[in-house]
Design a protein around this motif. Structure first.
Motif, PDB file in Angstrom:
ATOM      1  N   LYS A   1       0.843  -1.125  -0.181  1.00  0.00           N
ATOM      2  CA  LYS A   1       0.037  -0.101  -0.059  1.00  0.00           C
ATOM      3  C   LYS A   1       0.810   1.420  -0.059  1.00  0.00           C
ATOM      4  N   CYS A   2       1.986   1.173   0.866  1.00  0.00           N
ATOM      5  CA  CYS A   2       2.885   2.476   0.822  1.00  0.00           C
ATOM      6  C   CYS A   2       3.470   2.593  -0.592  1.00  0.00           C
ATOM      7  N   ARG A   3       3.753   1.508  -1.228  1.00  0.00           N
ATOM      8  CA  ARG A   3       4.441   1.698  -2.611  1.00  0.00           C
ATOM      9  C   ARG A   3       3.506   2.312  -3.480  1.00  0.00           C
ATOM     10  N   GLN A   4       2.208   1.964  -3.678  1.00  0.00           N
ATOM     11  CA  GLN A   4       1.146   2.307  -4.528  1.00  0.00           C
ATOM     12  C   GLN A   4       0.731   3.675  -4.316  1.00  0.00           C
ATOM     13  N   LYS A   5       0.853   4.192  -2.921  1.00  0.00           N
ATOM     14  CA  LYS A   5       0.294   5.533  -2.548  1.00  0.00           C
ATOM     15  C   LYS A   5       1.699   6.444  -3.169  1.00  0.00           C
ATOM     16  N   VAL A   6       2.611   6.144  -2.961  1.00  0.00           N
ATOM     17  CA  VAL A   6       3.981   6.916  -3.281  1.00  0.00           C
ATOM     18  C   VAL A   6       3.729   7.045  -4.870  1.00  0.00           C
ATOM     19  N   MET A   7       3.732   6.123  -5.544  1.00  0.00           N
ATOM     20  CA  MET A   7       3.531   6.021  -6.994  1.00  0.00           C
ATOM     21  C   MET A   7       2.466   6.806  -7.489  1.00  0.00           C
ATOM     22  N   LYS A   8       1.232   6.726  -6.827  1.00  0.00           N
ATOM     23  CA  LYS A   8       0.221   7.659  -7.302  1.00  0.00           C
ATOM     24  C   LYS A   8       0.367   9.111  -7.124  1.00  0.00           C
ATOM     25  N   LEU A   9       1.139   9.366  -5.731  1.00  0.00           N
ATOM     26  CA  LEU A   9       1.299  11.027  -5.635  1.00  0.00           C
ATOM     27  C   LEU A   9       2.358  11.403  -6.519  1.00  0.00           C
ATOM     28  N   ILE A  10       3.321  10.748  -6.951  1.00  0.00           N
ATOM     29  CA  ILE A  10       4.130  11.052  -7.834  1.00  0.00           C
ATOM     30  C   ILE A  10       3.681  11.275  -9.144  1.00  0.00           C
ATOM     31  N   ALA A  11       2.938  10.204  -9.824  1.00  0.00           N
ATOM     32  CA  ALA A  11       2.342  10.520 -11.027  1.00  0.00           C
ATOM     33  C   ALA A  11       1.353  11.408 -11.088  1.00  0.00           C
ATOM     34  N   LYS A  12       1.170  12.117 -10.192  1.00  0.00           N
ATOM     35  CA  LYS A  12       0.040  13.352 -10.367  1.00  0.00           C
ATOM     36  C   LYS A  12       0.772  14.517 -10.975  1.00  0.00           C
ATOM     37  N   LEU A  13       2.280  14.545 -10.807  1.00  0.00           N
ATOM     38  CA  LEU A  13       2.992  15.687 -11.165  1.00  0.00           C
ATOM     39  C   LEU A  13       2.964  15.642 -12.808  1.00  0.00           C
ATOM     40  N   GLU A  14       3.415  16.803 -13.351  1.00  0.00           N
ATOM     41  CA  GLU A  14       3.503  16.823 -14.873  1.00  0.00           C
ATOM     42  C   GLU A  14       4.848  16.596 -15.357  1.00  0.00           C
ATOM     43  N   GLY A  15       5.101  16.022 -16.463  1.00  0.00           N
ATOM     44  CA  GLY A  15       6.400  15.816 -17.074  1.00  0.00           C
ATOM     45  C   GLY A  15       7.235  14.635 -16.613  1.00  0.00           C
ATOM     46  N   ILE A  16       6.578  13.781 -16.038  1.00  0.00           N
ATOM     47  CA  ILE A  16       7.265  12.471 -15.695  1.00  0.00           C
ATOM     48  C   ILE A  16       7.088  11.587 -16.625  1.00  0.00           C
ATOM     49  N   THR A  17       8.033  10.813 -17.067  1.00  0.00           N
ATOM     50  CA  THR A  17       8.145   9.620 -17.972  1.00  0.00           C
ATOM     51  C   THR A  17       8.131   8.472 -17.200  1.00  0.00           C
ATOM     52  N   SER A  18       8.813   8.417 -16.440  1.00  0.00           N
ATOM     53  CA  SER A  18       9.134   7.063 -15.925  1.00  0.00           C
ATOM     54  C   SER A  18       9.277   7.051 -14.142  1.00  0.00           C
ATOM     55  N   ILE A  19       8.640   6.079 -13.615  1.00  0.00           N
ATOM     56  CA  ILE A  19       8.761   6.112 -12.051  1.00  0.00           C
ATOM     57  C   ILE A  19       8.902   4.491 -11.746  1.00  0.00           C
ATOM     58  N   VAL A  20      10.270   4.401 -10.991  1.00  0.00           N
ATOM     59  CA  VAL A  20      10.741   2.919 -10.698  1.00  0.00           C
ATOM     60  C   VAL A  20      10.971   2.899  -9.193  1.00  0.00           C
ATOM     61  N   ILE A  21      10.198   1.815  -8.359  1.00  0.00           N
ATOM     62  CA  ILE A  21      10.543   1.837  -7.063  1.00  0.00           C
ATOM     63  C   ILE A  21      11.244   0.721  -6.934  1.00  0.00           C
ATOM     64  N   ASP A  22      12.429   0.642  -5.909  1.00  0.00           N
ATOM     65  CA  ASP A  22      13.373  -0.370  -5.688  1.00  0.00           C
ATOM     66  C   ASP A  22      12.688  -0.447  -4.323  1.00  0.00           C
ATOM     67  N   PRO A  23      12.145  -1.713  -3.745  1.00  0.00           N
ATOM     68  CA  PRO A  23      11.879  -1.874  -2.323  1.00  0.00           C
ATOM     69  C   PRO A  23      13.041  -2.377  -1.676  1.00  0.00           C
ATOM     70  N   SER A  24      14.084  -3.091  -2.311  1.00  0.00           N
ATOM     71  CA  SER A  24      15.286  -3.544  -1.655  1.00  0.00           C
ATOM     72  C   SER A  24      16.127  -2.493  -1.053  1.00  0.00           C
ATOM     73  N   LYS A  25      16.341  -1.511  -1.898  1.00  0.00           N
ATOM     74  CA  LYS A  25      17.051  -0.289  -1.530  1.00  0.00           C
ATOM     75  C   LYS A  25      16.253   0.808  -1.018  1.00  0.00           C
ATOM     76  N   ASN A  26      14.910   0.895  -0.852  1.00  0.00           N
ATOM     77  CA  ASN A  26      14.077   1.939  -0.291  1.00  0.00           C
ATOM     78  C   ASN A  26      14.376   3.141  -1.294  1.00  0.00           C
ATOM     79  N   THR A  27      14.294   2.889  -2.344  1.00  0.00           N
ATOM     80  CA  THR A  27      14.427   4.113  -3.380  1.00  0.00           C
ATOM     81  C   THR A  27      13.484   4.051  -4.474  1.00  0.00           C
ATOM     82  N   VAL A  28      13.137   5.618  -4.627  1.00  0.00           N
ATOM     83  CA  VAL A  28      12.043   5.717  -5.896  1.00  0.00           C
ATOM     84  C   VAL A  28      12.927   6.555  -6.909  1.00  0.00           C
ATOM     85  N   THR A  29      13.173   6.098  -8.189  1.00  0.00           N
ATOM     86  CA  THR A  29      13.842   6.669  -9.252  1.00  0.00           C
ATOM     87  C   THR A  29      12.703   7.186 -10.095  1.00  0.00           C
ATOM     88  N   VAL A  30      12.793   8.604 -10.418  1.00  0.00           N
ATOM     89  CA  VAL A  30      11.893   9.511 -11.270  1.00  0.00           C
ATOM     90  C   VAL A  30      12.654  10.004 -12.250  1.00  0.00           C
TER      91      VAL A  30
END
Length: 112
Positions: A15-44
């Motif tokens: 649920k945390c991953r989905q919520k973070v993904m939805k929040l970031i996806a609302k911004l304009e100009g984003i082409t890719s979002i990658v979540i890496d749970p093993s490193k606890n990072t989000v690459t935008v």
């Protein structure tokens, strides 16, 4: 010009991953979002401002920080065989909602 922004954020459950993904996806100009749970990072990757990205993530998780900002690199995709991905719980304590109901709703006999 597209930028690669790496944000470190604690992602405890699906649920945390989905919520973070939805929040970031609302911004304009984003082409890719990658979540890496093993490193606890989000690459935008995209034209979005890194400050706006971190503000959106901090709406949900207060302990988010920018790790790096730079130009996106063409990464060679290698097939990973035998890599174990840790399974996250369905919901962490913050995302899971528990309802506690008291026992005061029972009616007692007033005659006895």
């Amino acid at each position: 010009m597209a930028k690669k922004t790496i944000v470190s954020v604690k992602l405890l459950c699906l649920k945390c991953r989905q919520k973070v993904m939805k929040l970031i996806a609302k911004l304009e100009g984003i082409t890719s979002i990658v979540i890496d749970p093993s490193k606890n990072t989000v690459t935008v990757i995209g034209d979005a401002d890194p400050v706006k990205i971190i503000k959106k993530v901090r709406e949900f998780r207060k302990s988010a920080a920018i790790e790096s900002i730079g130009p996106p690199k063409e990464e060679k995709k290698e097939e990973k065989q035998g890599v174990l991905v840790p399974v996250a719980p369905k919901a962490c304590q913050r995302c899971d909602v528990w309802y506690v109901v008291g026992e005061d709703y029972y009616s007692y006999c007033a005659i006895l």
